[in-house]
Design a protein around this motif. Sequence first.
Motif, PDB file in Angstrom:
ATOM      1  N   ILE A  11      -0.251   4.921  -6.478  1.00 20.27           N
ATOM      2  CA  ILE A  11      -0.418   3.150  -5.506  1.00 20.27           C
ATOM      3  C   ILE A  11      -0.891   2.660  -7.283  1.00 20.27           C
ATOM      4  O   ILE A  11      -2.069   3.197  -7.761  1.00 20.27           O
ATOM      5  CB  ILE A  11      -1.284   3.335  -5.054  1.00 20.27           C
ATOM      6  CG1 ILE A  11      -0.530   3.746  -3.156  1.00 20.27           C
ATOM      7  CG2 ILE A  11      -1.880   1.606  -4.544  1.00 20.27           C
ATOM      8  CD1 ILE A  11      -1.612   3.497  -1.982  1.00 20.27           C
ATOM      9  N   ILE A  12      -0.371   2.091  -7.759  1.00 21.22           N
ATOM     10  CA  ILE A  12      -0.692   0.873  -9.080  1.00 21.22           C
ATOM     11  C   ILE A  12      -1.333  -0.263  -8.473  1.00 21.22           C
ATOM     12  O   ILE A  12      -2.022  -0.805  -8.914  1.00 21.22           O
ATOM     13  CB  ILE A  12       0.821   0.364  -9.807  1.00 21.22           C
ATOM     14  CG1 ILE A  12       1.092   2.286 -10.505  1.00 21.22           C
ATOM     15  CG2 ILE A  12      -0.203  -0.405 -11.400  1.00 21.22           C
ATOM     16  CD1 ILE A  12       2.147   2.065 -10.881  1.00 21.22           C
ATOM     17  N   SER A  37       1.239  -8.085 -11.795  1.00 26.29           N
ATOM     18  CA  SER A  37       1.385  -7.017 -13.532  1.00 26.29           C
ATOM     19  C   SER A  37       0.984  -5.886 -13.466  1.00 26.29           C
ATOM     20  O   SER A  37      -0.380  -5.649 -12.800  1.00 26.29           O
ATOM     21  CB  SER A  37       1.012  -8.478 -14.764  1.00 26.29           C
ATOM     22  OG  SER A  37      -0.840  -8.097 -14.421  1.00 26.29           O
ATOM     23  N   PHE A  38       1.444  -4.999 -14.306  1.00 22.91           N
ATOM     24  CA  PHE A  38       0.754  -3.174 -14.011  1.00 22.91           C
ATOM     25  C   PHE A  38       1.809  -3.391 -15.970  1.00 22.91           C
ATOM     26  O   PHE A  38       2.519  -3.764 -15.993  1.00 22.91           O
ATOM     27  CB  PHE A  38       1.774  -2.901 -13.267  1.00 22.91           C
ATOM     28  CG  PHE A  38       2.629  -2.415 -13.092  1.00 22.91           C
ATOM     29  CD1 PHE A  38       3.338  -1.341 -13.811  1.00 22.91           C
ATOM     30  CD2 PHE A  38       3.395  -3.282 -12.009  1.00 22.91           C
ATOM     31  CE1 PHE A  38       5.085  -1.561 -13.528  1.00 22.91           C
ATOM     32  CE2 PHE A  38       4.734  -3.305 -11.750  1.00 22.91           C
ATOM     33  CZ  PHE A  38       4.962  -2.329 -12.251  1.00 22.91           C
ATOM     34  N   PHE A  91       7.582  -3.777   1.396  1.00 23.27           N
ATOM     35  CA  PHE A  91       6.571  -4.713   1.700  1.00 23.27           C
ATOM     36  C   PHE A  91       6.944  -4.061   3.197  1.00 23.27           C
ATOM     37  O   PHE A  91       7.875  -3.295   3.560  1.00 23.27           O
ATOM     38  CB  PHE A  91       7.145  -6.026   1.677  1.00 23.27           C
ATOM     39  CG  PHE A  91       7.455  -6.756   0.304  1.00 23.27           C
ATOM     40  CD1 PHE A  91       6.672  -7.451  -0.276  1.00 23.27           C
ATOM     41  CD2 PHE A  91       8.431  -5.994  -0.147  1.00 23.27           C
ATOM     42  CE1 PHE A  91       6.456  -7.623  -1.541  1.00 23.27           C
ATOM     43  CE2 PHE A  91       8.615  -6.251  -2.021  1.00 23.27           C
ATOM     44  CZ  PHE A  91       7.320  -7.490  -1.825  1.00 23.27           C
ATOM     45  N   TYR A  92       5.547  -3.872   3.830  1.00 21.65           N
ATOM     46  CA  TYR A  92       5.236  -4.054   5.420  1.00 21.65           C
ATOM     47  C   TYR A  92       4.769  -4.730   6.792  1.00 21.65           C
ATOM     48  O   TYR A  92       3.292  -5.509   5.988  1.00 21.65           O
ATOM     49  CB  TYR A  92       4.186  -2.021   5.773  1.00 21.65           C
ATOM     50  CG  TYR A  92       4.449  -1.830   6.904  1.00 21.65           C
ATOM     51  CD1 TYR A  92       5.234  -2.218   7.744  1.00 21.65           C
ATOM     52  CD2 TYR A  92       2.520  -1.983   7.665  1.00 21.65           C
ATOM     53  CE1 TYR A  92       4.838  -1.971   9.484  1.00 21.65           C
ATOM     54  CE2 TYR A  92       2.934  -1.697   8.994  1.00 21.65           C
ATOM     55  CZ  TYR A  92       3.981  -1.366   9.751  1.00 21.65           C
ATOM     56  OH  TYR A  92       3.695  -1.470  11.063  1.00 21.65           O
ATOM     57  N   ASP A  93       5.432  -5.711   7.506  1.00 24.27           N
ATOM     58  CA  ASP A  93       4.510  -5.919   7.862  1.00 24.27           C
ATOM     59  C   ASP A  93       3.675  -6.152   8.935  1.00 24.27           C
ATOM     60  O   ASP A  93       4.684  -5.410  10.176  1.00 24.27           O
ATOM     61  CB  ASP A  93       5.680  -7.882   8.236  1.00 24.27           C
ATOM     62  CG  ASP A  93       5.903  -8.729   8.406  1.00 24.27           C
ATOM     63  OD1 ASP A  93       3.619  -9.129   8.969  1.00 24.27           O
ATOM     64  OD2 ASP A  93       5.842  -9.929   9.351  1.00 24.27           O
ATOM     65  N   PHE A 130       1.513  -5.850   0.747  1.00 25.79           N
ATOM     66  CA  PHE A 130       2.592  -5.082  -0.574  1.00 25.79           C
ATOM     67  C   PHE A 130       1.820  -4.407  -1.758  1.00 25.79           C
ATOM     68  O   PHE A 130       0.590  -4.422  -1.657  1.00 25.79           O
ATOM     69  CB  PHE A 130       3.045  -6.613  -1.532  1.00 25.79           C
ATOM     70  CG  PHE A 130       3.077  -6.357  -2.220  1.00 25.79           C
ATOM     71  CD1 PHE A 130       4.557  -5.749  -2.374  1.00 25.79           C
ATOM     72  CD2 PHE A 130       2.738  -7.208  -3.918  1.00 25.79           C
ATOM     73  CE1 PHE A 130       5.626  -5.945  -4.065  1.00 25.79           C
ATOM     74  CE2 PHE A 130       3.238  -7.366  -4.885  1.00 25.79           C
ATOM     75  CZ  PHE A 130       4.562  -6.608  -4.908  1.00 25.79           C
ATOM     76  N   ARG A 131       2.754  -3.206  -2.506  1.00 23.69           N
ATOM     77  CA  ARG A 131       1.838  -1.728  -2.615  1.00 23.69           C
ATOM     78  C   ARG A 131       2.768  -1.812  -3.828  1.00 23.69           C
ATOM     79  O   ARG A 131       3.912  -2.057  -3.469  1.00 23.69           O
ATOM     80  CB  ARG A 131       1.906  -1.230  -1.937  1.00 23.69           C
ATOM     81  CG  ARG A 131       2.802   0.168  -1.953  1.00 23.69           C
ATOM     82  CD  ARG A 131       2.140   1.226  -0.950  1.00 23.69           C
ATOM     83  NE  ARG A 131       3.782   2.239  -0.731  1.00 23.69           N
ATOM     84  CZ  ARG A 131       3.924   1.877   0.848  1.00 23.69           C
ATOM     85  NH1 ARG A 131       3.452   0.939   1.644  1.00 23.69           N
ATOM     86  NH2 ARG A 131       5.144   2.901   1.109  1.00 23.69           N
ATOM     87  N   ILE A 132       2.918  -1.445  -5.361  1.00 26.44           N
ATOM     88  CA  ILE A 132       3.488  -0.953  -6.078  1.00 26.44           C
ATOM     89  C   ILE A 132       3.402   0.108  -6.357  1.00 26.44           C
ATOM     90  O   ILE A 132       1.662   1.210  -6.123  1.00 26.44           O
ATOM     91  CB  ILE A 132       3.178  -1.692  -7.368  1.00 26.44           C
ATOM     92  CG1 ILE A 132       3.442  -4.098  -7.243  1.00 26.44           C
ATOM     93  CG2 ILE A 132       4.453  -1.004  -8.425  1.00 26.44           C
ATOM     94  CD1 ILE A 132       3.254  -3.872  -7.918  1.00 26.44           C
TER      95      ILE A 132
END
Length: 236
Positions: free
Chosen positions: A67-68, A86-87, A100-102, A58-60
């Motif tokens: 990438i945050i 949170s950010f 999301f990457y499984d 999981f990345r934001i």
Amino acid sequence: MKKTTTFFCLLLISNSLGIGFEIEPHEEKCIHEEFKPNSSVYGFVAVQPHNPKSNLNFRISGKEDEIIYQTGQIGKAEDGDAETFSFHSFDHETEYKFCFYDSPSDDFEENKEGEANEESIGLEKKEGEESERKQEKRRISIYYYNGERHRDYEALAKKQHLQPIEIDLMKIEDQIMDLQKEFAFMKDLEAHHRETNEITNQRVNWISLLSTFLLISLAVGQIIYLKRFFKSKQLL
């Protein structure tokens, strides 16, 4: 093979939003969301069912793929604890991407290859593979809130000995303040879009005038050239 699916969501009057979807192994799904500049974003991710043999990444990231927030340990624990994040949004950027990457582990991959190399291709096996494929899918639920954290009303009530109606009024007051901030943001955003549209219209008008002038110039030039050409051939 990695598959990517993108969802576009729009945050309107409400500051909070939740969305749920399914994801398969080796599949990536992304959500694009817009948040107010220079504001706080809070949220959590829940995954069902858990799978210790799979890494759910999981990345934001921001608009420029900066990438945050990033983690790869979601959905492994049996207790199903949600992953919180949170950010703080940037001053110059409003669009963010939640991806999301499984990715199954090596042991899980070997099991899949063993099943794929079986020679039986009967109807019963196909139905079994479809059932296993459905079991491999996992449900992701993500909730996020854009704005300042609200006060802890229970702790505040105990500290100040407030009545339930006073707590309710305090909650309504906080919600009204959030709505006022949201309306102010939407007003500024509308003004920015209107200014952009006006500038675009002016540029389109200038381009149209320039195109008309060029077409007229070409037409006049062709007439002059043809007139001289016919005179030189003594046709006129």
